[in-house]
Design a protein around this motif. Sequence first.
Motif, mmCIF file in Angstrom:
data_model
loop_
_atom_site.group_PDB
_atom_site.id
_atom_site.type_symbol
_atom_site.label_atom_id
_atom_site.label_comp_id
_atom_site.label_asym_id
_atom_site.label_seq_id
_atom_site.Cartn_x
_atom_site.Cartn_y
_atom_site.Cartn_z
ATOM 1 N N ARG A 13 -5.664 58.463 34.926
ATOM 2 C CA ARG A 13 -5.475 59.564 33.961
ATOM 3 C C ARG A 13 -6.455 59.454 32.803
ATOM 4 N NH1 ARG A 13 -1.145 57.730 29.744
ATOM 5 N NH2 ARG A 13 -1.273 55.499 30.080
ATOM 6 N N PRO B 87 -6.614 58.986 19.199
ATOM 7 C CA PRO B 87 -6.997 57.583 19.456
ATOM 8 C C PRO B 87 -7.484 57.372 20.892
ATOM 9 C CG PRO B 87 -4.870 57.700 18.360
ATOM 10 C CD PRO B 87 -5.221 59.093 18.748
ATOM 11 N N LEU C 110 -0.139 62.397 26.923
ATOM 12 C CA LEU C 110 -0.671 61.168 27.510
ATOM 13 C C LEU C 110 -1.227 61.377 28.918
ATOM 14 C CD1 LEU C 110 2.120 58.746 26.229
ATOM 15 C CD2 LEU C 110 0.042 59.499 25.060
ATOM 16 N N LEU D 76 -0.026 62.305 31.795
ATOM 17 C CA LEU D 76 0.702 61.702 32.923
ATOM 18 C C LEU D 76 0.732 62.712 34.068
ATOM 19 C CD1 LEU D 76 3.604 60.048 30.886
ATOM 20 C CD2 LEU D 76 1.513 58.982 31.728
ATOM 21 N N LEU E 176 8.257 53.223 32.099
ATOM 22 C CA LEU E 176 7.221 54.230 32.293
ATOM 23 C C LEU E 176 5.821 53.606 32.349
ATOM 24 C CD1 LEU E 176 6.933 57.254 32.661
ATOM 25 C CD2 LEU E 176 6.852 57.519 30.190
ATOM 26 N N GLY E 177 5.607 52.490 31.651
ATOM 27 C CA GLY E 177 4.330 51.781 31.767
ATOM 28 C C GLY E 177 3.260 52.220 30.783
ATOM 29 N N LEU E 178 3.662 52.749 29.635
ATOM 30 C CA LEU E 178 2.678 53.137 28.629
ATOM 31 C C LEU E 178 2.081 51.904 27.963
ATOM 32 C CD1 LEU E 178 4.597 56.121 26.955
ATOM 33 C CD2 LEU E 178 3.039 56.150 28.916
ATOM 34 N N ASP E 179 0.885 52.072 27.332
ATOM 35 C CA ASP E 179 0.232 50.928 26.696
ATOM 36 C C ASP E 179 -0.039 51.205 25.213
ATOM 37 O OD1 ASP E 179 -1.987 52.583 26.590
ATOM 38 O OD2 ASP E 179 -2.934 51.699 28.350
ATOM 39 N N ILE F 249 -2.689 52.100 23.502
ATOM 40 C CA ILE F 249 -3.399 53.345 23.142
ATOM 41 C C ILE F 249 -2.417 54.512 23.167
ATOM 42 C CG2 ILE F 249 -5.220 54.964 23.803
ATOM 43 C CD1 ILE F 249 -6.757 52.621 24.966
ATOM 44 N N ASP F 250 -1.516 54.496 24.165
ATOM 45 C CA ASP F 250 -0.495 55.551 24.245
ATOM 46 C C ASP F 250 0.393 55.553 23.004
ATOM 47 O OD1 ASP F 250 -1.188 56.521 26.827
ATOM 48 O OD2 ASP F 250 -0.204 54.792 27.721
ATOM 49 N N GLU G 202 -1.411 57.326 20.293
ATOM 50 C CA GLU G 202 -1.501 58.753 20.609
ATOM 51 C C GLU G 202 -0.150 59.436 20.396
ATOM 52 O OE1 GLU G 202 -4.648 59.724 21.577
ATOM 53 O OE2 GLU G 202 -4.012 61.811 21.401
#
Lengths: 253, 87
Positions: free
Chosen positions: A54, A111, B16, B18, B37-40, B42-43, B46
Amino acid sequence: MSALHQLTIAQWAARASEWNDVASWQAWARGETPQPPADSETIQLPQVPAMLRRRLSPLGRAALWALFELRGQESESTPPPLATIFCSRHGEVSRTVTLLDDLATDTALSPTAFSLSVHNAIGGIYSMAAAETGNITAVSAGPDSLCHALLEAWCLLQDGTDDDRVLCVVYDDALPPPYPQEANAGATVQALALEVRKAGQQGTQLRFSLESNPGDVGSTSVNDDFLRLLLNPDHRDLTVSADQRRWHWSGTV
Amino acid sequence: MTELKKQLKQLIIDTLDLEDISAEDIDSAEPLFVDGLGLDSIDALELGLALQKRYGIKLEADSEETRRHFASIDALAELVANHAASV
């Protein structure tokens, strides 16, 4: 550096926005209109997990597609480190233009867009997706960026790399407005990946030299011209003029 | 609250990128980051910006409190609802 240097292009893979197969590229090199397979416009990129994919722009997808084409099916579960050069004259310029527009209107910057606008972002995503621990370089060096990337590959091979090959991918999209659109003329190649080895290996043999040449200005279609050099056995000479530099490339059978 | 949670899920999906996920796929109680969900990281930045733009909520980038608010859709919905009640 006016001395002649030599290297082997062992294999290549290239994408245009509408095709990526060798037959289409051969037709293109003959000046014909390619008839690509129906589904060649979309890039699936199953090698990259969805949560990383993505983050890739169409340009980043094209670059990684070309690299994974060269890697093929890896026989070992943990392949040895493989030095990889990411080369783009303008990089993710569309993201940068969006950020600049936001700055101009006092809008908060994304960001994500910022982190992905830097020149080594695509290389970073590749290193995670391919679990690549080898040397990764990001090059941007004017209109003759491709030539500098191959010089970098040649240097790495002389210096001794983990493997006896270096992967190199050059990629650029058309410049978005407000850049003058004339600058986009003659650029069909979106991404071109090259497997570079020392001279004398199986593949296309190339010699090159670089000289200082005041007065030379940049040509805009170096990536296209270089792919034509690889595709056309009868026309194995290429001169690239850039900012006061002149490269000579020639193929030997 | 159900409507707000649905709204927040869609905000996360749109902001994001997705691509393969729909609002129904996100469990409101499930962790948003790393597991779940596995966001990091940077997410997280954001998402912080999106909350500011959409709801006017300002969060410290790396405080314990922010971590708690970002734990799940349930926690985020509570944050947004409390913020709306306080202004």
